[in-house]
Design a protein around this motif. Structure first.
Motif, PDB file in Angstrom:
ATOM      1  N   ASN A  93      40.193  25.787  18.491  1.00 45.15           N
ATOM      2  CA  ASN A  93      39.873  26.074  17.094  1.00 45.15           C
ATOM      3  C   ASN A  93      40.551  25.102  16.142  1.00 45.15           C
ATOM      4  OD1 ASN A  93      38.283  28.262  17.726  1.00 45.15           O
ATOM      5  ND2 ASN A  93      40.020  29.673  17.725  1.00 45.15           N
ATOM      6  N   ASP A  94      41.697  24.591  16.545  1.00 53.62           N
ATOM      7  CA  ASP A  94      42.465  23.705  15.691  1.00 53.62           C
ATOM      8  C   ASP A  94      42.228  22.258  16.116  1.00 53.62           C
ATOM      9  OD1 ASP A  94      44.256  22.844  13.821  1.00 53.62           O
ATOM     10  OD2 ASP A  94      46.054  23.403  14.972  1.00 53.62           O
ATOM     11  N   LEU A  95      42.120  21.371  15.150  1.00 52.73           N
ATOM     12  CA  LEU A  95      41.888  19.956  15.448  1.00 52.73           C
ATOM     13  C   LEU A  95      43.062  19.347  16.201  1.00 52.73           C
ATOM     14  CD1 LEU A  95      40.091  17.451  15.090  1.00 52.73           C
ATOM     15  CD2 LEU A  95      41.337  16.991  12.961  1.00 52.73           C
ATOM     16  N   LEU A  96      44.279  19.775  15.877  1.00 52.03           N
ATOM     17  CA  LEU A  96      45.462  19.238  16.552  1.00 52.03           C
ATOM     18  C   LEU A  96      45.452  19.579  18.039  1.00 52.03           C
ATOM     19  CD1 LEU A  96      48.153  17.770  16.270  1.00 52.03           C
ATOM     20  CD2 LEU A  96      49.208  19.988  15.803  1.00 52.03           C
ATOM     21  N   TRP A  97      45.078  20.817  18.364  1.00 52.80           N
ATOM     22  CA  TRP A  97      45.003  21.190  19.778  1.00 52.80           C
ATOM     23  C   TRP A  97      43.874  20.452  20.491  1.00 52.80           C
ATOM     24  CZ3 TRP A  97      48.565  23.158  22.656  1.00 52.80           C
ATOM     25  CH2 TRP A  97      49.573  23.902  22.065  1.00 52.80           C
ATOM     26  N   ALA A  98      42.788  20.210  19.815  1.00 53.83           N
ATOM     27  CA  ALA A  98      41.695  19.448  20.419  1.00 53.83           C
ATOM     28  C   ALA A  98      42.153  18.022  20.721  1.00 53.83           C
ATOM     29  CB  ALA A  98      40.484  19.433  19.492  1.00 53.83           C
ATOM     30  N   ILE A  99      42.930  17.442  19.822  1.00 56.32           N
ATOM     31  CA  ILE A  99      43.449  16.088  20.057  1.00 56.32           C
ATOM     32  C   ILE A  99      44.450  16.091  21.213  1.00 56.32           C
ATOM     33  CG2 ILE A  99      44.861  14.254  19.036  1.00 56.32           C
ATOM     34  CD1 ILE A  99      43.486  14.907  16.360  1.00 56.32           C
ATOM     35  N   LYS A 100      45.318  17.098  21.260  1.00 53.62           N
ATOM     36  CA  LYS A 100      46.283  17.195  22.359  1.00 53.62           C
ATOM     37  C   LYS A 100      45.576  17.321  23.711  1.00 53.62           C
ATOM     38  CE  LYS A 100      50.072  19.333  19.817  1.00 53.62           C
ATOM     39  NZ  LYS A 100      50.899  20.544  19.666  1.00 53.62           N
ATOM     40  N   PHE A 101      44.592  18.209  23.762  1.00 51.82           N
ATOM     41  CA  PHE A 101      43.853  18.366  25.014  1.00 51.82           C
ATOM     42  C   PHE A 101      43.083  17.092  25.361  1.00 51.82           C
ATOM     43  CE2 PHE A 101      43.759  23.136  24.061  1.00 51.82           C
ATOM     44  CZ  PHE A 101      44.859  23.372  24.871  1.00 51.82           C
ATOM     45  N   GLY A 102      42.571  16.408  24.351  1.00 52.83           N
ATOM     46  CA  GLY A 102      41.855  15.150  24.589  1.00 52.83           C
ATOM     47  C   GLY A 102      42.759  14.069  25.131  1.00 52.83           C
ATOM     48  N   VAL A 103      43.988  13.986  24.611  1.00 54.56           N
ATOM     49  CA  VAL A 103      44.940  12.993  25.116  1.00 54.56           C
ATOM     50  C   VAL A 103      45.331  13.314  26.551  1.00 54.56           C
ATOM     51  CG1 VAL A 103      47.297  12.122  24.826  1.00 54.56           C
ATOM     52  CG2 VAL A 103      45.805  12.335  22.849  1.00 54.56           C
ATOM     53  N   LEU A 104      45.580  14.591  26.839  1.00 54.17           N
ATOM     54  CA  LEU A 104      45.879  14.967  28.221  1.00 54.17           C
ATOM     55  C   LEU A 104      44.697  14.681  29.150  1.00 54.17           C
ATOM     56  CD1 LEU A 104      47.822  18.324  27.819  1.00 54.17           C
ATOM     57  CD2 LEU A 104      48.659  16.212  28.816  1.00 54.17           C
ATOM     58  N   LEU A 105      43.499  14.927  28.663  1.00 55.60           N
ATOM     59  CA  LEU A 105      42.304  14.633  29.452  1.00 55.60           C
ATOM     60  C   LEU A 105      42.211  13.144  29.745  1.00 55.60           C
ATOM     61  CD1 LEU A 105      39.694  15.833  30.679  1.00 55.60           C
ATOM     62  CD2 LEU A 105      38.596  15.348  28.501  1.00 55.60           C
ATOM     63  N   LEU A 106      42.494  12.321  28.748  1.00 54.05           N
ATOM     64  CA  LEU A 106      42.479  10.870  28.940  1.00 54.05           C
ATOM     65  C   LEU A 106      43.532  10.434  29.952  1.00 54.05           C
ATOM     66  CD1 LEU A 106      41.240   8.189  27.981  1.00 54.05           C
ATOM     67  CD2 LEU A 106      43.023   8.117  26.246  1.00 54.05           C
ATOM     68  N   MET A 107      44.700  11.047  29.909  1.00 53.17           N
ATOM     69  CA  MET A 107      45.747  10.716  30.886  1.00 53.17           C
ATOM     70  C   MET A 107      45.315  11.097  32.300  1.00 53.17           C
ATOM     71  SD  MET A 107      49.133  11.766  28.714  1.00 53.17           S
ATOM     72  CE  MET A 107      50.179  11.764  30.140  1.00 53.17           C
ATOM     73  N   PHE A 108      44.669  12.241  32.444  1.00 52.90           N
ATOM     74  CA  PHE A 108      44.187  12.645  33.763  1.00 52.90           C
ATOM     75  C   PHE A 108      43.063  11.731  34.256  1.00 52.90           C
ATOM     76  CE2 PHE A 108      46.012  17.019  33.077  1.00 52.90           C
ATOM     77  CZ  PHE A 108      46.895  16.939  34.140  1.00 52.90           C
ATOM     78  N   VAL A 109      42.222  11.249  33.373  1.00 53.35           N
ATOM     79  CA  VAL A 109      41.174  10.299  33.766  1.00 53.35           C
ATOM     80  C   VAL A 109      41.798   9.006  34.269  1.00 53.35           C
ATOM     81  CG1 VAL A 109      39.327   8.840  32.857  1.00 53.35           C
ATOM     82  CG2 VAL A 109      39.358  11.256  32.314  1.00 53.35           C
ATOM     83  N   ILE A 110      42.815   8.530  33.579  1.00 49.66           N
ATOM     84  CA  ILE A 110      43.499   7.309  34.017  1.00 49.66           C
ATOM     85  C   ILE A 110      44.163   7.534  35.377  1.00 49.66           C
ATOM     86  CG2 ILE A 110      45.426   5.767  33.496  1.00 49.66           C
ATOM     87  CD1 ILE A 110      44.686   6.133  30.517  1.00 49.66           C
ATOM     88  N   GLY A 111      44.812   8.680  35.552  1.00 47.49           N
ATOM     89  CA  GLY A 111      45.446   8.990  36.836  1.00 47.49           C
ATOM     90  C   GLY A 111      44.443   9.109  37.962  1.00 47.49           C
ATOM     91  N   LEU A 112      43.313   9.725  37.692  1.00 45.56           N
ATOM     92  CA  LEU A 112      42.283   9.880  38.718  1.00 45.56           C
ATOM     93  C   LEU A 112      41.692   8.534  39.111  1.00 45.56           C
ATOM     94  CD1 LEU A 112      40.721  12.016  40.345  1.00 45.56           C
ATOM     95  CD2 LEU A 112      39.039  12.027  38.528  1.00 45.56           C
TER      96      LEU A 112
END
Length: 92
Positions: free
Chosen positions: A49-68
């Protein structure tokens, strides 16, 4: 300098086929685990619901994509190196 290089290569590269298969098995398990976390993060990012949490989850998602992608690259390079090492010893 070559002593350090030889030590690292000896530590990272598997010595036999059984060790290679165990490395590849562990890498595949990590791939599955990271993929599940990526799916969870994607769902959390969509429903945040919050833009900040969406950005946090997006950054973590990007880190997991790089790791994968790094794990997949390591898996392919280990297989290629082991196959070419076997061909070099057969030629001698």
């Amino acid at each position: 300098m070559s002593g350090v290089k030889e030590f690292v290569l000896k530590w990272i590269l598997p010595a036999d086929e059984e060790t290679l298969h165990s490395w590849l098995y562990v890498i595949e398990l990590f791939n599955i685990l990271i993929s599940l976390f990526m799916l969870l993060l994607l769902v959390l990012m969509i429903y945040a619901n919050d833009l900040l949490w969406a950005i946090k989850f997006g950054v973590l998602l990007l880190m997991f994509v790089i790791g994968l992608s790094t794990l997949n690259l390591m898996q392919y390079l280990l297989q290629i190196e082991f196959n070419t090492r076997g061909n070099k010893s057969k030629k001698r």
